[in-house]
Design an enzyme around this catalytic site. Sequence first.
Site: not given
Length: 246
Positions: A10, A12
């Site tokens: 991922d 953020d």
Amino acid sequence: MPALHAVLFDLDGVLTPTAEVHMRAWERLFAPLCVERGVAPYTSADYFAHIDGKPRFDGVATFLASRGIELPRGTIDDAPGEGTVCALGNKKNEIVNRMFVEEGISPYPGSIAFLDAVTAAGAQVAVVSSSRNAPSVLAAAGIADRFEVVVDGTVAAAHGLDGKPSPATYEYAAELLGVPTTAAVVVEDAISGVQAGAAGDFGLVLGVDRGVGADALTEHGADLVVSDLGELDATVLDRPAREEVR
């Protein structure tokens, strides 16, 4: 080559501290709206409960529902404003992009150390993000050249892939890398993200606790939780895959 030889990150909150910027952007969007509507004020708990890890428009819709606010969905081309779910989402995007320009962004040092370690060990890597801003964030952080495969919100929409907590975007990233999901590690800091990893047939779901809580990440599907990826090295690729532990 270890059994786990792909790492799907991922963005953020995992590679970059953009989650902190996004949290403040959401607050700037929803705090005045809550005052105008006379509903309970927006808090950071709302970010983790309703928004974190989800596609932008889904996050807007989920938060509005939590306050009993009904707005038409609209379309993704709605001008930034407050008349539709998409207009609010586009207003938030305008806010956060202005913050990126004004404040800049640097990746987490521990995440880069972990990225260096797994790639040196021969693992393939990809970024899987709900954000439509992933390419610009990667470029701003100076790590765009580290990832040939980036599955973001724009890619998901173009291919009709459901957003997290569906595993679809992670499964698509593994497909693009040419590796089975059982050989891939999902790295997430959001509940919806570890749920996506747990829902798919992935070899390992690795949680990074940036505020949601280690217990919550474990409860929703993380096999291993750390507070910073710098705590790990390439030996994590030698861990037994999830199906071998069951």
